[in-house]
Design a protein around this motif. Structure first.
Motif, PDB file in Angstrom:
ATOM      1  N   GLY A  10       0.841  -1.206   0.000  1.00 11.47           N
ATOM      2  CA  GLY A  10       0.000   0.000   0.000  1.00 11.47           C
ATOM      3  C   GLY A  10       0.871   1.249   0.000  1.00 11.47           C
ATOM      4  N   ARG A  72       0.757  -1.279  -5.229  1.00 13.14           N
ATOM      5  CA  ARG A  72      -0.660  -1.631  -5.197  1.00 13.14           C
ATOM      6  C   ARG A  72      -0.820  -2.727  -6.239  1.00 13.14           C
ATOM      7  NH1 ARG A  72      -2.801   2.010  -1.488  1.00 13.14           N
ATOM      8  NH2 ARG A  72      -1.789   4.034  -1.622  1.00 13.14           N
ATOM      9  N   PHE A  73      -1.438  -3.810  -5.860  1.00 13.72           N
ATOM     10  CA  PHE A  73      -1.527  -4.980  -6.739  1.00 13.72           C
ATOM     11  C   PHE A  73      -2.923  -5.584  -6.575  1.00 13.72           C
ATOM     12  CE2 PHE A  73      -0.198  -9.647  -7.245  1.00 13.72           C
ATOM     13  CZ  PHE A  73      -0.201  -9.590  -8.631  1.00 13.72           C
ATOM     14  N   PRO A  74      -3.921  -4.970  -7.260  1.00 12.06           N
ATOM     15  CA  PRO A  74      -5.314  -5.384  -7.065  1.00 12.06           C
ATOM     16  C   PRO A  74      -5.563  -6.866  -7.352  1.00 12.06           C
ATOM     17  CG  PRO A  74      -5.194  -3.348  -8.338  1.00 12.06           C
ATOM     18  CD  PRO A  74      -3.789  -3.836  -8.189  1.00 12.06           C
ATOM     19  N   PHE A  76      -4.260  -9.255  -6.250  1.00 11.72           N
ATOM     20  CA  PHE A  76      -4.089 -10.089  -5.048  1.00 11.72           C
ATOM     21  C   PHE A  76      -5.426 -10.427  -4.398  1.00 11.72           C
ATOM     22  CE2 PHE A  76      -2.040 -11.404  -1.015  1.00 11.72           C
ATOM     23  CZ  PHE A  76      -1.058 -12.192  -1.561  1.00 11.72           C
ATOM     24  N   LYS A  77      -6.493  -9.754  -4.839  1.00  9.12           N
ATOM     25  CA  LYS A  77      -7.834 -10.084  -4.320  1.00  9.12           C
ATOM     26  C   LYS A  77      -8.307 -11.420  -4.887  1.00  9.12           C
ATOM     27  CE  LYS A  77      -9.065  -5.289  -3.629  1.00  9.12           C
ATOM     28  NZ  LYS A  77      -9.663  -4.110  -4.181  1.00  9.12           N
ATOM     29  N   ARG A  82      -3.213 -15.452  -5.096  1.00  6.70           N
ATOM     30  CA  ARG A  82      -2.660 -15.707  -3.753  1.00  6.70           C
ATOM     31  C   ARG A  82      -2.078 -17.113  -3.658  1.00  6.70           C
ATOM     32  NH1 ARG A  82      -7.538 -13.087  -2.288  1.00  6.70           N
ATOM     33  NH2 ARG A  82      -8.418 -15.082  -1.602  1.00  6.70           N
ATOM     34  N   GLY A 101       1.376  -2.382   6.417  1.00  3.34           N
ATOM     35  CA  GLY A 101       0.589  -1.599   5.456  1.00  3.34           C
ATOM     36  C   GLY A 101      -0.719  -1.130   6.061  1.00  3.34           C
ATOM     37  N   ASP A 103      -5.240  -0.941   5.712  1.00  4.91           N
ATOM     38  CA  ASP A 103      -6.252  -2.000   5.876  1.00  4.91           C
ATOM     39  C   ASP A 103      -6.448  -2.858   4.629  1.00  4.91           C
ATOM     40  OD1 ASP A 103      -7.502   0.155   4.781  1.00  4.91           O
ATOM     41  OD2 ASP A 103      -9.017   0.373   6.363  1.00  4.91           O
ATOM     42  N   MET A 107      -6.259  -6.960   4.595  1.00  5.30           N
ATOM     43  CA  MET A 107      -7.180  -7.923   3.966  1.00  5.30           C
ATOM     44  C   MET A 107      -6.397  -9.033   3.275  1.00  5.30           C
ATOM     45  SD  MET A 107     -10.276  -7.357   4.609  1.00  5.30           S
ATOM     46  CE  MET A 107     -10.995  -8.534   3.468  1.00  5.30           C
ATOM     47  N   GLY A 108      -5.331  -8.629   2.565  1.00  6.76           N
ATOM     48  CA  GLY A 108      -4.479  -9.627   1.903  1.00  6.76           C
ATOM     49  C   GLY A 108      -3.889 -10.584   2.926  1.00  6.76           C
ATOM     50  N   ARG A 111      -6.559 -13.014   4.155  1.00  2.51           N
ATOM     51  CA  ARG A 111      -6.865 -14.063   3.163  1.00  2.51           C
ATOM     52  C   ARG A 111      -5.767 -15.127   3.161  1.00  2.51           C
ATOM     53  NH1 ARG A 111     -11.203 -12.952   3.607  1.00  2.51           N
ATOM     54  NH2 ARG A 111     -12.370 -11.339   2.546  1.00  2.51           N
ATOM     55  N   ARG A 171      -7.491  10.538   4.163  1.00  2.27           N
ATOM     56  CA  ARG A 171      -8.680   9.861   3.586  1.00  2.27           C
ATOM     57  C   ARG A 171      -9.905  10.069   4.465  1.00  2.27           C
ATOM     58  NH1 ARG A 171      -6.617   4.297   0.938  1.00  2.27           N
ATOM     59  NH2 ARG A 171      -6.328   3.767   3.108  1.00  2.27           N
TER      60      ARG A 171
HETATM   61  P1  ATP Z   1      -2.909   2.773   2.412  1.00  2.00           P
HETATM   62  O1  ATP Z   1      -3.861   2.942   3.538  1.00  2.00           O
HETATM   63  O2  ATP Z   1      -1.623   3.442   2.654  1.00  2.00           O
HETATM   64  O3  ATP Z   1      -3.485   3.073   1.081  1.00  2.00           O
HETATM   65  P2  ATP Z   1      -3.477  -0.013   2.083  1.00  2.00           P
HETATM   66  O4  ATP Z   1      -2.786  -1.233   2.545  1.00  2.00           O
HETATM   67  O5  ATP Z   1      -4.880   0.207   2.583  1.00  2.00           O
HETATM   68  O6  ATP Z   1      -2.522   1.201   2.389  1.00  2.00           O
HETATM   69  P3  ATP Z   1      -4.435  -0.763  -0.522  1.00  2.00           P
HETATM   70  O7  ATP Z   1      -4.026  -0.319  -1.892  1.00  2.00           O
HETATM   71  O8  ATP Z   1      -5.850  -0.687  -0.142  1.00  2.00           O
HETATM   72  O9  ATP Z   1      -3.482   0.025   0.481  1.00  2.00           O
HETATM   73  O10 ATP Z   1      -3.994  -2.293  -0.347  1.00  2.00           O
HETATM   74  C1  ATP Z   1      -2.668  -2.681  -0.639  1.00  2.00           C
HETATM   75  C2  ATP Z   1      -2.684  -4.007  -1.377  1.00  2.00           C
HETATM   76  O11 ATP Z   1      -3.263  -5.017  -0.535  1.00  2.00           O
HETATM   77  C3  ATP Z   1      -3.526  -4.043  -2.639  1.00  2.00           C
HETATM   78  O12 ATP Z   1      -2.912  -3.452  -3.761  1.00  2.00           O
HETATM   79  C4  ATP Z   1      -3.711  -5.541  -2.784  1.00  2.00           C
HETATM   80  O13 ATP Z   1      -2.544  -6.145  -3.305  1.00  2.00           O
HETATM   81  C5  ATP Z   1      -3.901  -6.003  -1.339  1.00  2.00           C
HETATM   82  N1  ATP Z   1      -5.348  -6.085  -1.008  1.00  2.00           N
HETATM   83  C6  ATP Z   1      -6.208  -5.066  -0.823  1.00  2.00           C
HETATM   84  N2  ATP Z   1      -7.460  -5.518  -0.575  1.00  2.00           N
HETATM   85  C7  ATP Z   1      -7.392  -6.863  -0.607  1.00  2.00           C
HETATM   86  C8  ATP Z   1      -8.358  -7.919  -0.427  1.00  2.00           C
HETATM   87  N3  ATP Z   1      -9.640  -7.664  -0.179  1.00  2.00           N
HETATM   88  N4  ATP Z   1      -7.924  -9.182  -0.522  1.00  2.00           N
HETATM   89  C9  ATP Z   1      -6.617  -9.447  -0.800  1.00  2.00           C
HETATM   90  N5  ATP Z   1      -5.676  -8.509  -0.989  1.00  2.00           N
HETATM   91  C10 ATP Z   1      -6.032  -7.226  -0.887  1.00  2.00           C
END
Ligand code: ATP
Length: 319
Positions: A10, A72-74, A76-77, A82, A101, A103, A107-108, A111, A171
């Motif tokens: 993140g 950021r690696f969407p 991964f959801k 994974r 990182g 939230d 989540m990653g 999971r 935010r």
């Molecule tokens: P910041 O608050 O600084 O933005 P963050 O950790 O909340 O940090 P995100 O971009 O929301 O930043 O999440 C970082 C990464 O975590 C994502 O790019 C993705 O790889 C992984 N991620 C986010 N949501 C999920 C999810 N629901 N399941 C699995 N992996 C997730």
């Protein structure tokens, strides 16, 4: 466990390096091996994993950002993505993972834990928007940066009898704005936790000038409204030159203040301790000065972030 992995994910935050160092040095002192994953979950998916030694974290405690890189690696959801990540961890013989990182990153981590790979989450973000902790790693450095910026704007505002609107990160969380506003002596603020319309704000500013104020500083949390438009509206309604400044990523950088270094170090060490005790799916926080750990999902879904209404009310009396 014998081998621990660590990654940052993140948005980056000052103090992440101290947290990585905390993990590495504590693990090594316990006779464990440590592996650093580059660029968060992306590097995990791409198997960019390297062994970290004691010297790998030399000279990083004072550095902002994260030397491991973040991303950021969407994708991964997706479970299939994974699964590749878990295979890579297993290929490297890694038994547990520390994720630093926000939230989304939590989540990653959750999971992965649910899918059989134990993870611990550490709150690394300047936004101070993570549940289950009073403070996040990076918040106090960003606060320092925001206050320095406000001080500079004050000098020029005061000289020109100008109004300054300053957009601050966070935010959905107004902590950074509220605390920067109080420390910077800002007269007015717009934060997510307290309803304040543009018209309310303009009325307050007018009242301030009627009382004899010569300049004004308005602190606004990002995403609340368009600060450039707000500046135009204030100028039109109040009749004083008004400029907007968006602090942006300046707030993310810089050498971490001592508290962020200490918090990162303590939390990094605590993560190793928890993993050794067999915990997974936990996130670490600091509450009332003590390190704590919570179930990640429970923290994300059920815990509320405390908002300091007392400080807000105090701030209002200081204006
Ligand atoms: P910041 O608050 O600084 O933005 P963050 O950790 O909340 O940090 P995100 O971009 O929301 O930043 O999440 C970082 C990464 O975590 C994502 O790019 C993705 O790889 C992984 N991620 C986010 N949501 C999920 C999810 N629901 N399941 C699995 N992996 C997730």
């Amino acid at each position: 466990i014998k081998k621990i992995g660590v990654l940052t994910s993140g948005g980056d935050a000052p103090g992440m390096n101290a947290a990585i160092r905390g993990v590495v040095r504590t693990a090594l002192s316990e006779g464990l091996e440590v592996y650093g994953i580059e660029d968060g979950y992306l590097g995990l998916y791409e198997n960019r994993i390297k062994r970290l030694e004691r010297y790998s974290v030399s000279d990083v405690i004072n550095r902002g950002g994260t030397f491991l890189g973040s991303a950021r690696f969407p994708a991964f959801k997706e479970k299939e993505t994974r699964q590749v990540a878990i295979e890579n961890l297993k290929k490297n013989g890694i038994d547990a993972l520390v994720v630093i990182g926000g939230d989304g990153s939590y989540m990653g981590a959750m999971r992965l834990t649910e899918e059989g790979f134990p993870c611990i989450g550490l709150p690394g973000t300047i936004d101070n928007d993570i549940r289950g902790t009073d403070y996040t790693i990076g918040y106090f450095t960003a606060l320092q940066t925001a206050v320095e910026a406000i001080d500079r704007l004050r000098d020029t505002c005061s000289s020109h009898h100008r109004i300054s609107v300053i957009e601050i990160m966070g935010r959905d969380c107004g902590d950074l704005t509220l605390n920067a506003a109080v420390a910077g002596g800002c007269e007015f603020m717009i934060i997510p936790e307290v309803t304040c319309t543009k018209d309310d704000l303009i009325e307050e500013i007018k009242l301030g000038f009627a009382k004899g104020k010569k300049h004004a500083i308005v602190a606004v949390t990002e995403l609340m409204l368009d600060v450039n438009q707000l500046a135009k509206d204030i100028e039109a309604a109040v009749g004083h030159e008004t400029r907007a400044t968006v602090l942006g990523h300046v707030q993310r950088g810089g050498s971490p203040v001592p508290y962020d270094r200490i918090l990162g170090s303590r939390m990094g060490a605590y993560a190793v301790e928890l993993l050794q005790q067999g915990h997974g799916g936990r996130c670490i926080g600091i509450q009332h000065g003590k390190l704590v750990h919570h179930d990640i999902i429970d923290a994300i879904n059920n815990m509320k972030r405390p908002f300091d209404m007392d400080l807000f009310n105090t701030a209002k009396r200081l204006f």
